[in-house]
Design an enzyme around this catalytic site. Structure first.
Site, PDB file in Angstrom:
ATOM      1  N   LYS A   1       0.826  -1.214   0.000  1.00 27.17           N
ATOM      2  CA  LYS A   1       0.000   0.000   0.000  1.00 27.17           C
ATOM      3  C   LYS A   1       0.861   1.265   0.000  1.00 27.17           C
ATOM      4  CE  LYS A   1      -2.302  -0.958   3.818  1.00 27.17           C
ATOM      5  NZ  LYS A   1      -1.637  -2.224   4.214  1.00 27.17           N
TER       6      LYS A   1
ATOM      7  N   ARG B   1      -9.299   1.208   9.465  1.00 27.17           N
ATOM      8  CA  ARG B   1      -8.759  -0.107   9.828  1.00 27.17           C
ATOM      9  C   ARG B   1      -9.839  -1.005  10.418  1.00 27.17           C
ATOM     10  NH1 ARG B   1      -3.174   0.413   9.087  1.00 27.17           N
ATOM     11  NH2 ARG B   1      -2.050  -1.265  10.099  1.00 27.17           N
TER      12      ARG B   1
ATOM     13  N   ARG C   1      11.598  -6.518   4.702  1.00 28.36           N
ATOM     14  CA  ARG C   1      11.428  -5.061   4.530  1.00 28.36           C
ATOM     15  C   ARG C   1      12.391  -4.307   5.436  1.00 28.36           C
ATOM     16  NH1 ARG C   1       5.624  -2.225   5.009  1.00 28.36           N
ATOM     17  NH2 ARG C   1       5.673  -2.847   7.206  1.00 28.36           N
TER      18      ARG C   1
ATOM     19  N   ARG D   1      11.516  -2.547  11.171  1.00 30.69           N
ATOM     20  CA  ARG D   1      10.491  -2.131  12.128  1.00 30.69           C
ATOM     21  C   ARG D   1      10.260  -3.255  13.139  1.00 30.69           C
ATOM     22  NH1 ARG D   1       5.499  -0.083   8.434  1.00 30.69           N
ATOM     23  NH2 ARG D   1       4.380  -1.060  10.154  1.00 30.69           N
TER      24      ARG D   1
ATOM     25  N   ARG E   1      -0.293  -9.229  13.512  1.00 29.55           N
ATOM     26  CA  ARG E   1      -0.879  -8.170  12.675  1.00 29.55           C
ATOM     27  C   ARG E   1      -1.820  -8.781  11.636  1.00 29.55           C
ATOM     28  NH1 ARG E   1       4.134  -5.194  10.448  1.00 29.55           N
ATOM     29  NH2 ARG E   1       2.693  -3.717   9.506  1.00 29.55           N
TER      30      ARG E   1
HETATM   31  P1  AMP Z   1       0.960   0.451   9.166  1.00 31.58           P
HETATM   32  O1  AMP Z   1       2.143   1.332   8.960  1.00 31.58           O
HETATM   33  O2  AMP Z   1      -0.260   0.922   8.411  1.00 31.58           O
HETATM   34  O3  AMP Z   1       1.269  -1.005   8.940  1.00 31.58           O
HETATM   35  O4  AMP Z   1       0.557   0.588  10.701  1.00 31.58           O
HETATM   36  C1  AMP Z   1       1.448   0.214  11.718  1.00 31.58           C
HETATM   37  C2  AMP Z   1       0.708   0.162  13.042  1.00 31.58           C
HETATM   38  O5  AMP Z   1       0.166   1.454  13.351  1.00 31.58           O
HETATM   39  C3  AMP Z   1      -0.491  -0.774  13.086  1.00 31.58           C
HETATM   40  O6  AMP Z   1      -0.122  -2.110  13.361  1.00 31.58           O
HETATM   41  C4  AMP Z   1      -1.305  -0.147  14.219  1.00 31.58           C
HETATM   42  O7  AMP Z   1      -0.750  -0.446  15.474  1.00 31.58           O
HETATM   43  C5  AMP Z   1      -1.097   1.333  13.984  1.00 31.58           C
HETATM   44  N1  AMP Z   1      -2.119   1.906  13.065  1.00 31.58           N
HETATM   45  C6  AMP Z   1      -1.898   2.455  11.841  1.00 31.58           C
HETATM   46  N2  AMP Z   1      -3.041   2.888  11.300  1.00 31.58           N
HETATM   47  C7  AMP Z   1      -4.016   2.600  12.185  1.00 31.58           C
HETATM   48  C8  AMP Z   1      -5.422   2.788  12.205  1.00 31.58           C
HETATM   49  N3  AMP Z   1      -6.072   3.368  11.181  1.00 31.58           N
HETATM   50  N4  AMP Z   1      -6.107   2.353  13.291  1.00 31.58           N
HETATM   51  C9  AMP Z   1      -5.485   1.782  14.344  1.00 31.58           C
HETATM   52  N5  AMP Z   1      -4.161   1.570  14.392  1.00 31.58           N
HETATM   53  C10 AMP Z   1      -3.420   1.982  13.334  1.00 31.58           C
END
Ligand code: AMP
Length: 214
Positions: free
Chosen positions: A13, A88, A127, A160, A171
Site C-alpha cells: 500500500k 482499519r 522489509r 520495524r 498483525r
Molecule cells: P501500518 O504502517 O499501516 O502497517 O501501521 C502500523 C501500526 O500502526 C499498526 O499495526 C497499528 O498499530 C497502527 N495503526 C496504523 N493505522 C491505524 C489505524 N487506522 N487504526 C489503528 N491503528 C493503526
C-alpha cells in the site's frame, strides 16, 4: 479524488500510495507513518501508542479519528488524498462516512490489495525502512544500492519492530478480524476495486491507473 488503499500489512500500500501521489498530485495520509513519527519525536501521542504498535495491535479509534480530522482539513487535501492504512475497522469507516458528510466530501475508490499470507510474511520479514526519510526497501525485491543505507538520503536502514515474524503473525490476525470486514462494507457501497497485489510493482500500479482513468 479521494482514495482508500485497503489491504493486509506488506501488500504494498505504501509503495503504491507514493506513486499515486506523484501521478495525481494529492497527498498520502498514512496513519502508520504519522504514528511512527510521533513515537520518534516522543510526543504525547507517541508515548500513548508505542507499546500498542510494537505488539501489532490497533491504536484506539478516537486517537486515529483525531489525527484524520485535523489532517484532511489542511489545505493540501483540498483536491483529495490517498488514505494508506485508514480506515482499519468498521467503526473508523463509519466515522469517516460521518466526517465526509459534514465536509461535503466523498470517497471515489477503495482499492483492495489481494495477497496471500505466505507472501506477506516473506515481504515483511525482508522489509527495511530508512531511519531518516522513511523510504521503504526490500532486501529481496528492491535492495538498497549500498548495504543497509538509504539510496535517497544515505541514512541507516532498520527493521520495524512490528515486522518481526511473531508480531507480523499477530498483525495478520488483527487484520483478518478487524480490517477484512471493510471489504464487504465498501463492496456494498459499490466503491470496491479488487486488485491482485502479488504481481510486479509496475504491473500492479498500471492496473490501478487503468481503473482510475476508466
Ligand atoms: P501500518 O504502517 O499501516 O502497517 O501501521 C502500523 C501500526 O500502526 C499498526 O499495526 C497499528 O498499530 C497502527 N495503526 C496504523 N493505522 C491505524 C489505524 N487506522 N487504526 C489503528 N491503528 C493503526
Amino acid at each position: 479524488m479521494r482514495i482508500i488503499l485497503l489491504g493486509p500489512p506488506g501488500a504494498g500500500k505504501g509503495t503504491v500510495a507514493k506513486k499515486l501521489q506523484k501521478e495525481l498530485d494529492i497527498p498520502v495520509i498514512s496513519t502508520g507513518v504519522i504514528l511512527r513519527k510521533a513515537i520518534t519525536k516522543k510526543t504525547e501521542l507517541g508515548e500513548k501508542v508505542e507499546s500498542i504498535m510494537s505488539e501489532g495491535e490497533l491504536v484506539p479509534d478516537f486517537l486515529i479519528m483525531e489525527i484524520i480530522k485535523e489532517r484532511i482539513k489542511e489545505k493540501d487535501c483540498e483536491k483529495g488524498y490517498i488514505f494508506d492504512g485508514f480506515p482499519r475497522n468498521i467503526k473508523q469507516a463509519n466515522s469517516l462516512e460521518r466526517l465526509n458528510k459534514e465536509l461535503f466530501m466523498k470517497i471515489d475508490f477503495v482499492f483492495y490489495f489481494e495477497i496471500s499470507d505466505a507472501k506477506i510474511i516473506q515481504r515483511l520479514s525482508s522489509r527495511r525502512v530508512c531511519k531518516k526519510c522513511g523510504c521503504n526497501y526490500n532486501l529481496i525485491f528492491n535492495p538498497p544500492k549500498k548495504d543497509n543505507l538509504c539510496d535517497l538520503c544515505g541514512a541507516t536502514l532498520y527493521q520495524r519492530d512490528d515486522d518481526k515474524e511473531d508480531i507480523v503473525k499477530n498483525r495478520i490476525k488483527v487484520y483478518n478480524q478487524q480490517t477484512l470486514p471493510l471489504k464487504i462494507f465498501y463492496k456494498e457501497k459499490k466503491l470496491l476495486k479488487v486488485v491482485d497485489a502479488s504481481v510486479s510493482e509496475n504491473e500492479f500500479f498500471l492496473n490501478i491507473k487503468k481503473i482510475i482513468s476508466n
